[in-house]
Scaffold this motif. Sequence first.
Motif, PDB file in Angstrom:
ATOM      1  N   ALA A   1       1.072  16.932  -8.927  1.00 28.56           N
ATOM      2  CA  ALA A   1       1.033  15.496  -9.223  1.00 28.56           C
ATOM      3  C   ALA A   1       1.212  14.616  -7.988  1.00 28.56           C
ATOM      4  N   ILE A   2       1.616  15.216  -6.855  1.00 29.38           N
ATOM      5  CA  ILE A   2       2.013  14.406  -5.704  1.00 29.38           C
ATOM      6  C   ILE A   2       0.992  14.464  -4.570  1.00 29.38           C
ATOM      7  N   TYR A   3       0.657  13.276  -4.084  1.00 33.14           N
ATOM      8  CA  TYR A   3      -0.346  13.140  -3.017  1.00 33.14           C
ATOM      9  C   TYR A   3       0.176  12.225  -1.927  1.00 33.14           C
ATOM     10  N   TYR A   4      -0.318  12.464  -0.699  1.00 29.94           N
ATOM     11  CA  TYR A   4      -0.046  11.499   0.357  1.00 29.94           C
ATOM     12  C   TYR A   4      -0.872  10.263   0.015  1.00 29.94           C
ATOM     13  N   GLU A   5      -0.277   9.109   0.243  1.00 30.92           N
ATOM     14  CA  GLU A   5      -0.911   7.833  -0.130  1.00 30.92           C
ATOM     15  C   GLU A   5      -2.366   7.718   0.346  1.00 30.92           C
ATOM     16  N   ASP A   6      -2.615   8.150   1.555  1.00 34.64           N
ATOM     17  CA  ASP A   6      -3.957   8.079   2.140  1.00 34.64           C
ATOM     18  C   ASP A   6      -4.968   8.953   1.401  1.00 34.64           C
ATOM     19  N   ASP A   7      -4.483   9.976   0.714  1.00 37.57           N
ATOM     20  CA  ASP A   7      -5.361  10.930   0.041  1.00 37.57           C
ATOM     21  C   ASP A   7      -5.598  10.589  -1.428  1.00 37.57           C
ATOM     22  N   LEU A   8      -5.039   9.487  -1.903  1.00 34.71           N
ATOM     23  CA  LEU A   8      -5.200   9.116  -3.312  1.00 34.71           C
ATOM     24  C   LEU A   8      -6.631   8.674  -3.605  1.00 34.71           C
ATOM     25  N   THR A   9      -7.146   9.086  -4.765  1.00 32.03           N
ATOM     26  CA  THR A   9      -8.441   8.578  -5.209  1.00 32.03           C
ATOM     27  C   THR A   9      -8.239   7.122  -5.648  1.00 32.03           C
ATOM     28  N   GLU A  10      -9.307   6.375  -5.769  1.00 27.35           N
ATOM     29  CA  GLU A  10      -9.224   4.975  -6.184  1.00 27.35           C
ATOM     30  C   GLU A  10      -8.454   4.837  -7.504  1.00 27.35           C
ATOM     31  N   GLU A  11      -8.735   5.719  -8.475  1.00 24.74           N
ATOM     32  CA  GLU A  11      -8.097   5.638  -9.795  1.00 24.74           C
ATOM     33  C   GLU A  11      -6.592   5.857  -9.701  1.00 24.74           C
ATOM     34  N   ARG A  12      -6.176   6.646  -8.714  1.00 25.57           N
ATOM     35  CA  ARG A  12      -4.742   6.969  -8.616  1.00 25.57           C
ATOM     36  C   ARG A  12      -3.953   5.952  -7.798  1.00 25.57           C
ATOM     37  N   LYS A  13      -4.649   5.014  -7.173  1.00 16.35           N
ATOM     38  CA  LYS A  13      -3.928   4.033  -6.354  1.00 16.35           C
ATOM     39  C   LYS A  13      -3.005   3.146  -7.180  1.00 16.35           C
ATOM     40  N   VAL A  14      -3.250   3.080  -8.484  1.00 21.84           N
ATOM     41  CA  VAL A  14      -2.390   2.317  -9.388  1.00 21.84           C
ATOM     42  C   VAL A  14      -0.943   2.842  -9.356  1.00 21.84           C
TER      43      VAL A  14
END
Length: 82
Positions: free
Chosen positions: A57-70
Amino acid sequence: MSVMAFVITEACIGEKASDCTEVCPVDCIKEGEDQYFIDADTCIDCGACETACPVGAIYYEDDLTEERKVFIEKAKQFYQNL
Ligand code: SF4
């Protein structure tokens, strides 16, 4: 000021495994109502939580997809309302 950090996303919702809280060296992951949240101001970007999460469930901020930026904003709101 905006800081980069790791971000917990939708796979945590309903799962809340909490393995991340045990490995975080700066204790910056707190439990919210539906998921855990990382405090971006305290996170030192070590990546330990990303490796520990059993559901990915955890990503580095830079690696987030557009949908997950929320989830960046969701975490920010959580810490602002503590
Ligand atoms: Fe904690 Fe490291 Fe994860 Fe940041 S990247 S939340 S410091 S375990």
